[in-house]
Every structure is written in structure tokens, then in C-alpha cells.
Design a protein around this motif. Structure first.
Motif, PDB file in Angstrom:
ATOM      1  N   LEU A 188      -5.132 -12.639   3.872  1.00  0.00           N
ATOM      2  CA  LEU A 188      -5.296 -11.929   2.614  1.00  0.00           C
ATOM      3  C   LEU A 188      -4.397 -10.699   2.625  1.00  0.00           C
ATOM      4  O   LEU A 188      -4.521  -9.830   3.494  1.00  0.00           O
ATOM      5  CB  LEU A 188      -6.757 -11.520   2.442  1.00  0.00           C
ATOM      6  N   ALA A 189      -3.469 -10.634   1.693  1.00  0.00           N
ATOM      7  CA  ALA A 189      -2.520  -9.513   1.619  1.00  0.00           C
ATOM      8  C   ALA A 189      -3.185  -8.331   0.918  1.00  0.00           C
ATOM      9  O   ALA A 189      -3.629  -8.443  -0.223  1.00  0.00           O
ATOM     10  CB  ALA A 189      -1.266  -9.938   0.862  1.00  0.00           C
ATOM     11  N   LEU A 190      -3.274  -7.207   1.621  1.00  0.00           N
ATOM     12  CA  LEU A 190      -3.886  -5.996   1.082  1.00  0.00           C
ATOM     13  C   LEU A 190      -2.807  -4.948   0.854  1.00  0.00           C
ATOM     14  O   LEU A 190      -2.063  -4.601   1.769  1.00  0.00           O
ATOM     15  CB  LEU A 190      -4.946  -5.466   2.043  1.00  0.00           C
ATOM     16  N   ALA A 191      -2.717  -4.449  -0.372  1.00  0.00           N
ATOM     17  CA  ALA A 191      -1.681  -3.486  -0.741  1.00  0.00           C
ATOM     18  C   ALA A 191      -2.192  -2.060  -0.618  1.00  0.00           C
ATOM     19  O   ALA A 191      -3.365  -1.781  -0.873  1.00  0.00           O
ATOM     20  CB  ALA A 191      -1.226  -3.750  -2.177  1.00  0.00           C
ATOM     21  N   TYR A 192      -1.311  -1.157  -0.225  1.00  0.00           N
ATOM     22  CA  TYR A 192      -1.655   0.263  -0.191  1.00  0.00           C
ATOM     23  C   TYR A 192      -0.389   1.091  -0.417  1.00  0.00           C
ATOM     24  O   TYR A 192       0.738   0.610  -0.225  1.00  0.00           O
ATOM     25  CB  TYR A 192      -2.328   0.655   1.126  1.00  0.00           C
ATOM     26  N   ILE A 193      -0.584   2.314  -0.851  1.00  0.00           N
ATOM     27  CA  ILE A 193       0.555   3.187  -1.114  1.00  0.00           C
ATOM     28  C   ILE A 193       0.854   4.035   0.117  1.00  0.00           C
ATOM     29  O   ILE A 193      -0.027   4.320   0.922  1.00  0.00           O
ATOM     30  CB  ILE A 193       0.285   4.106  -2.326  1.00  0.00           C
ATOM     31  N   THR A 194       2.091   4.428   0.246  1.00  0.00           N
ATOM     32  CA  THR A 194       2.497   5.263   1.373  1.00  0.00           C
ATOM     33  C   THR A 194       2.149   6.725   1.092  1.00  0.00           C
ATOM     34  O   THR A 194       2.029   7.145  -0.071  1.00  0.00           O
ATOM     35  CB  THR A 194       4.003   5.150   1.625  1.00  0.00           C
TER      36      THR A 194
END
Length: 314
Positions: free
Chosen positions: A34-40
Motif C-alpha cells: 500500500l503506497a502511503l503519501a506524505y509531504i516533505t
């Protein structure tokens, strides 16, 4: 800008280059995750500079408790400074640095920065091993509503939709065992587990949260007494026999009991607790059990995990 314009600017989506990805849950054969996105953090800082100016915001950190950090992001609105706090546990690699970074991301979410990423549909992608973990082979693309207007990305939204085939979610045996140990409805586990993943929680987050709830329940029930009587000699022998077959030592069992039940030995377990432990030992793999033991940090560890008690049917 007025308050509404500030909120809109903070919550605006980021260009794809400011989004990073990590692997959440995996399928049984460890080929998809499952690809989980987050911001830097760099993107967070740039967004705050754009909205408030470089002198209109500040952050501060403080140690929360052993192994966790708090971050407060303060912004100047009119003549008043307003601060929102959130925290995170230290990470497995570069522990303190990772904890500081993650706590700032969580504090940014309090301001609405990057919160839209929680709304992304589940996205299962090809993964490959890297050390003892996994990484995504190819960076996923985002749906059109999750990128700024006029921003282009390498892959089309149609490709994103093609990626969304969802294999059966593999719920670790340790999670199932702790769910049952907490007395929750087994039929609700899968939907609750999926919701946690969609909110960006990791398997480790969920595991620690359930452990904390079990320990809290045991303390509330009077040091773990549930009215089921003490564990029988047959149960205690079964625990050590199964543990031995999994390559665990007697000391490992004591650590596991302390981690799960806040007790020191099998003689202190109730019959129900012993039964739950036997089920866990039978279902979990050796590496899962050892990971639980190695990650144990005492009875209060994991209480900072941001999972709502309202969603937990204990």
C-alpha cells in the motif's frame, strides 16, 4: 489575507515533486504494498513561508516522553501567535532526527497542510525489499484533484486508476491476536484495519496502539484479573513448548508477557490471557514475535499514536 484565504492557501495541494512515498501494508507474498503519501518538511517550510512570510511563523520541539518528540508550529495572525502541537515516536533509523521530522509533519497536518493526502484512495503498487524493509519500485502518480491546477505529472490519471487494484490485505497474526485479546468484535477488524491504513498509520503504529489498549484494560481490571481464574499448568506448559518451537527463550516469553499483559510470568496470567498468548504464539512468525519484543518500551509506550478510541470497538 483573511482567515478563509489563509486556510485555503494552507490546505492547497502540493506539486508531485514535493510528495514522497513509503510502503504501508503488504500482500501475503510481499510483491505489492500500500503506497502511503506524505509531504516533505522542506515543502512544509516553503508553504508556511508563502502564507505567513519567513518571519510570520516559528516551530519548537520538546521531548514528550522516552522515545517521542513534540513539535509546535506557531503562526502570527494579526497581533496574536497561535500554536498547534502534535507528536511522534522516534523512528527506527536516525531515531531522534526521525522523531523530530515526523512530529513536525503531524503538527503541519493540524494546520491542514497536506491533510488532503489522507483522502487518497488505496493504491497498491509493486514493491521490492531493501534491507529488512521494502520500498516502492516506481513512484505512483496522483489523481487530478490532488495536484495544483495546471501542474503536470509524468503519468496520467488513467494510469493512477489502473494502479488501484486491491489485493487481499494481509492482517498480521499479531494484530489479530491483540484484537481478540482486547475483546473486540472479530467481524470489525478488517474495516477498522483498512481505515487505519488509509489514514497513514503503519503496522507498527497499529500494533503499539492495540498493545497500549490491552495494557490499559488490564490495569483497569485490577492488574489483569478478568474473573477467568489463573492459567492452568497445561496452559503454561503449552506456552513454553510452542515458544521453544519458535526459537524463543524463557526470557523472551517473560518480555512478551510484560509487553502484552504488564505482568512478569505465566503464573500471573489469567486463563483467558494464557489462551490468547497461545493463539498468538501459534499464529505469529518468529520474526514478528521477536520484533514485538525488541520494540517493547514499557507499559506506556505507544499511547501517543494518533488513532481515535472512538473507532476502536473494545
Amino acid at each position: 489575507m483573511d482567515a478563509n484565504q489563509i486556510v485555503e492557501a494552507l490546505q492547497a495541494p502540493f506539486p508531485p515533486e514535493d510528495i514522497e512515498w513509503r510502503v504501508g501494508s503488504t500482500n501475503k507474498d510481499k510483491t505489492k504494498g500500500l503506497a502511503l503519501a506524505y509531504i516533505t518538511n522542506r515543502a512544509i517550510q516553503n508553504r508556511l513561508d508563502e502564507v505567513f512570510g519567513p518571519f510570520g511563523w516559528q516551530n519548537q520541539f520538546k521531548e514528550w516522553k522516552q522515545g517521542s518528540q513534540l513539535c509546535g508550529i506557531s503562526v502570527k495572525f494579526g497581533d496574536e501567535w497561535i500554536t498547534k502541537w502534535d507528536g511522534a515516536d522516534d523512528s527506527n533509523q536516525e531515531a531522534t532526527k526521525g522523531g523530530l521530522s515526523d512530529s513536525m509533519k503531524r503538527a503541519a497536518y493540524q494546520w491542514g497542510i497536506g491533510r488532503y493526502l489522507y483522502k487518497l484512495p488505496q493504491n497498491w503498487v509493486d514493491i521490492e525489499p531493501i534491507g529488512r524493509s521494502y520500498k516502492i519500485k516506481k513512484k505512483p502518480s496522483l489523481p487530478s484533484w490532488a495536484i495544483p491546477k495546471g501542474c503536470k505529472q509524468d503519468r496520467s490519471e488513467a494510469y493512477y486508476e489502473e494502479q488501484r487494484s486491491e489485493p487481499d490485505i494481509s492482517i498480521p497474526a499479531t494484530i489479530r491476536a491483540k484484537w481478540e485479546a482486547g475483546g473486540a468484535n472479530p467481524d470489525m477488524l478488517e474495516s477498522w484495519f483498512k481505515n487505519c491504513l488509509e489514514e497513514g498509520k503503519t503496522i507498527e503504529d497499529i500494533d503499539r496502539f492495540l498493545t497500549g489498549k490491552i495494557q490499559e484494560k488490564n490495569r483497569t481490571n485490577g492488574n489483569g484479573s478478568t474473573g477467568n481464574g489463573t492459567a492452568s499448568e497445561k496452559q503454561r506448559k503449552a506456552i513454553f513448548a510452542i515458544a521453544k518451537s519458535k526459537g524463543l527463550s524463557e526470557e523472551n516469553i517473560k518480555q512478551l508477557i510484560g509487553y502484552l499483559n504488564n505482568k512478569q510470568s505465566t503464573t500471573e496470567l489469567t486463563s483467558k490471557e494464557a489462551s490468547d498468548l497461545i493463539s498468538l504464539l501459534k499464529e505469529a512468525e518468529q520474526d514478528e514475535l521477536l520484533a514485538m519484543i525488541s520494540n517493547s518500551r514499557g507499559p506506556n509506550f505507544g499511547q501517543s499514536i494518533d488513532i481515535s478510541d472512538d473507532d476502536l470497538p473494545f
